[in-house]
Write a protein that holds these residues in place. Structure first.
Motif, short mmCIF file in Angstrom:
data_model
loop_
_atom_site.label_atom_id
_atom_site.label_comp_id
_atom_site.label_asym_id
_atom_site.label_seq_id
_atom_site.Cartn_x
_atom_site.Cartn_y
_atom_site.Cartn_z
N PHE A 1 13.97 18.15 -4.20
CA PHE A 1 14.57 18.29 -2.87
C PHE A 1 13.51 18.37 -1.78
CE2 PHE A 1 17.59 20.47 -5.82
CZ PHE A 1 18.54 19.46 -5.80
N MET A 2 13.90 17.87 -0.64
CA MET A 2 13.02 17.87 0.52
C MET A 2 13.34 19.14 1.33
SD MET A 2 13.45 14.76 3.12
CE MET A 2 12.44 14.50 4.53
N SER B 1 8.64 15.30 -0.76
CA SER B 1 9.18 16.37 -1.62
C SER B 1 8.08 16.81 -2.58
CB SER B 1 10.35 15.85 -2.45
OG SER B 1 9.86 14.95 -3.43
N PRO B 2 8.17 18.04 -3.07
CA PRO B 2 7.20 18.45 -4.09
C PRO B 2 7.49 17.76 -5.41
CG PRO B 2 8.83 20.17 -3.73
CD PRO B 2 9.13 19.10 -2.72
N ILE B 3 6.46 17.63 -6.23
CA ILE B 3 6.68 17.12 -7.59
C ILE B 3 7.25 18.26 -8.44
CG2 ILE B 3 5.49 16.36 -9.69
CD1 ILE B 3 5.76 14.09 -7.73
N VAL B 4 8.35 18.00 -9.09
CA VAL B 4 8.99 19.01 -9.93
C VAL B 4 9.31 18.40 -11.30
CG1 VAL B 4 9.99 20.35 -8.03
CG2 VAL B 4 11.25 18.41 -8.95
N LEU C 1 6.86 5.76 4.45
CA LEU C 1 6.63 7.00 3.70
C LEU C 1 7.13 6.89 2.27
CD1 LEU C 1 8.07 9.34 6.47
CD2 LEU C 1 5.67 9.21 5.80
N ASP C 2 6.32 7.43 1.37
CA ASP C 2 6.77 7.58 -0.02
C ASP C 2 7.67 8.82 -0.06
OD1 ASP C 2 6.93 7.37 -2.76
OD2 ASP C 2 5.01 8.38 -3.11
N TYR C 3 8.46 8.94 -1.10
CA TYR C 3 9.30 10.14 -1.18
C TYR C 3 8.69 11.19 -2.12
CZ TYR C 3 13.02 13.45 -1.56
OH TYR C 3 13.70 14.63 -1.53
N ASP C 4 8.69 10.89 -3.42
CA ASP C 4 8.28 11.91 -4.39
C ASP C 4 6.81 12.26 -4.26
OD1 ASP C 4 10.59 12.49 -6.38
OD2 ASP C 4 10.68 10.35 -6.01
N TYR D 1 0.83 -1.18 0.00
CA TYR D 1 0.00 0.00 0.00
C TYR D 1 0.87 1.24 0.00
CZ TYR D 1 -3.83 -3.07 0.97
OH TYR D 1 -4.77 -4.03 0.87
N SER D 2 0.41 2.25 -0.64
CA SER D 2 1.21 3.47 -0.60
C SER D 2 0.34 4.66 -0.25
CB SER D 2 1.88 3.71 -1.96
OG SER D 2 0.91 4.02 -2.92
N LEU D 3 0.93 5.57 0.47
CA LEU D 3 0.26 6.83 0.79
C LEU D 3 0.97 7.90 0.00
CD1 LEU D 3 -1.55 8.64 2.49
CD2 LEU D 3 0.11 8.51 4.31
N SER D 4 0.28 8.42 -1.00
CA SER D 4 0.91 9.39 -1.87
C SER D 4 0.22 10.73 -1.72
CB SER D 4 0.78 8.97 -3.33
OG SER D 4 1.34 7.71 -3.50
N SER D 5 0.95 11.75 -1.99
CA SER D 5 0.32 13.06 -1.95
C SER D 5 0.99 13.97 -2.96
CB SER D 5 0.48 13.68 -0.57
OG SER D 5 1.83 14.07 -0.40
N ASP D 6 0.38 15.08 -3.23
CA ASP D 6 1.09 16.09 -3.97
C ASP D 6 1.22 17.31 -3.06
OD1 ASP D 6 -1.72 17.12 -6.03
OD2 ASP D 6 -1.31 17.38 -3.92
N ARG D 7 1.67 18.42 -3.61
CA ARG D 7 1.92 19.57 -2.74
C ARG D 7 0.67 20.08 -2.06
NH1 ARG D 7 5.03 23.64 -6.42
NH2 ARG D 7 3.67 22.63 -7.89
N ARG D 8 -0.49 19.87 -2.73
CA ARG D 8 -1.69 20.49 -2.19
C ARG D 8 -2.35 19.65 -1.12
NH1 ARG D 8 -4.11 20.86 -8.00
NH2 ARG D 8 -3.42 18.74 -7.72
N LEU D 9 -2.19 18.36 -1.19
CA LEU D 9 -3.08 17.53 -0.41
C LEU D 9 -2.51 16.14 -0.21
CD1 LEU D 9 -6.17 17.74 0.36
CD2 LEU D 9 -6.54 16.41 -1.69
N ALA D 10 -2.57 15.67 1.00
CA ALA D 10 -2.22 14.26 1.22
C ALA D 10 -3.44 13.43 0.86
CB ALA D 10 -1.84 14.03 2.66
#
Ligand SMILES: O=P(O)(O)OC[C@H]1O[C@H](O[C@H]2O[C@H](CO)[C@@H](O)[C@H](O)[C@H]2O)[C@H](O)[C@@H](O)[C@@H]1O
Length: 300
Positions: A175-176, A165-168, A158-161, A28-37
């Motif tokens: 970078f974190m 960290s933000p998606i770039v 925890l996932d990383y990207d 299972y993965s918990l992913s998010s982007d900059r705006r929202l988990a």
């Protein structure tokens, strides 16, 4: 490409090639982007990279039959590659097109919201709201997450990207922030904490730089963690040292396939060299082809 901030916040836009030891091997993965988990709380929701049953379109990956590593390897019609493993059992190497499932679980592309005309913009906002309904914020359901954990030992994965960290646009520049690093360091004092990423383990460690964590790179094909005597008899576990000379446990069950993965990497470099914006990233036990910066028309 320079490491400049950008507006694009889709979680994932790429094609995956990965090696998976078994069909049922899912996580299972918990992913998010900059705006929202965000997370899908349905119990049967498995990680994207493994959940997509869609076969690969032959033209997508273009792995030539010359890359099949052993004479016993067969490429079935739907391009699921089955190779007799050197160890017991069958190892499935699946080149799978996960684009549909990845794109549907990623927020709609913000680029089009920013740059297209108003009508398209509002369409995309509607699409984004619909996406939010399907993938609600994990923070809004915090009790649902914490209640079942009461009285139990908790470990944090925890996932990383897109999570830490933000998606770039440029994967080398994800970078974190120092605040995020401090938060992870803090939580790791209370719970065993691991970062699981599709990236190579070295790369994630380079970004995070916290020695007290466990790291799993290449979607779990490369795991390093503190020495535990109980792992000594594990067939895939070896003792190694980290880059500070500290003794660690290392799990790299797909090591025998590294030469083949390098060939896949080189083949993908070759096959994408004329696609402007395409980038191939060697994640050691898997390879990512990024098309975030490829013109939409070319993608199609
Ligand atoms: O399993 P993950 O840790 O989520 O790794 C998935 C991929 O993450 C990275 O790509 C994503 O982030 C990049 C930087 O923000 C972005 O440019 C890219 O479009 C995203 O897909 C990483 O570069 C990949 O190798 C990982 O597979």
């Amino acid at each position: 490409m320079d490491c400049l901030p950008n507006n694009s916040d889709n979680k994932t836009l790429k094609t995956w090639f990965f090696i998976n030891k078994s069909e049922s091997n899912s996580f299972y993965s918990l992913s998010s982007d900059r705006r929202l988990a965000s997370m899908d709380l349905k119990s049967n929701h498995t990680a994207l990279v493994l959940a997509d049953p869609a076969p690969l379109n032959k033209s997508t990956l273009r792995v030539s039959s010359g890359l099949l590593p052993y004479s016993g390897a067969t490429l079935s019609q739907n391009l699921f590659l089955t190779v007799p493993t050197m160890k017991a059992g069958i190892l499935d190497i699946r080149a799978s097109n996960c684009l549909d499932s990845m794109e549907s679980s990623s927020p709609p592309d913000k680029k089009s919201r920013d740059f297209n005309n108003d009508l398209e913009s509002s369409d995309t906002d509607v699409a984004y709201r619909a996406w939010l309904l399907k993938y609600p914020s994990a923070l809004a359901s915090f009790d649902q997450i914490t209640n079942p954990a009461k009285g139990k030992r908790i470990a944090l994965f925890l996932d990383y990207d897109g999570t830490l960290s933000p998606i770039v646009d440029n994967p080398d520049c994800a970078f974190m922030s120092n605040d995020m690093r401090a938060a992870v360091k803090n939580v790791a004092q209370f719970f065993p904490t691991a970062i699981i990423s599709g990236r190579s383990r070295d790369k994630v460690y380079e970004f995070v730089g916290l020695t007290e964590l466990n790291y799993a790179g290449s979607h779990g094909m490369d795991i390093m963690g503190p020495v535990r005597q109980s792992f000594d008899d594990h067939s895939n576990c070896i003792r190694s040292t980290d880059n500070q000379g500290k003794e660690v446990n290392l799990f790299q069950p797909a090591s025998e396939f590294l030469p083949m993965i390098d060939e896949v990497f080189n083949s993908l470099i070759n096959n994408t060299k004329d696609i402007r914006g395409a980038k191939v990233e060697n994640n050691k036990f898997c390879v990512s082809v990024h098309y975030r910066n490829v013109d939409e028309k070319v993608r199609e």
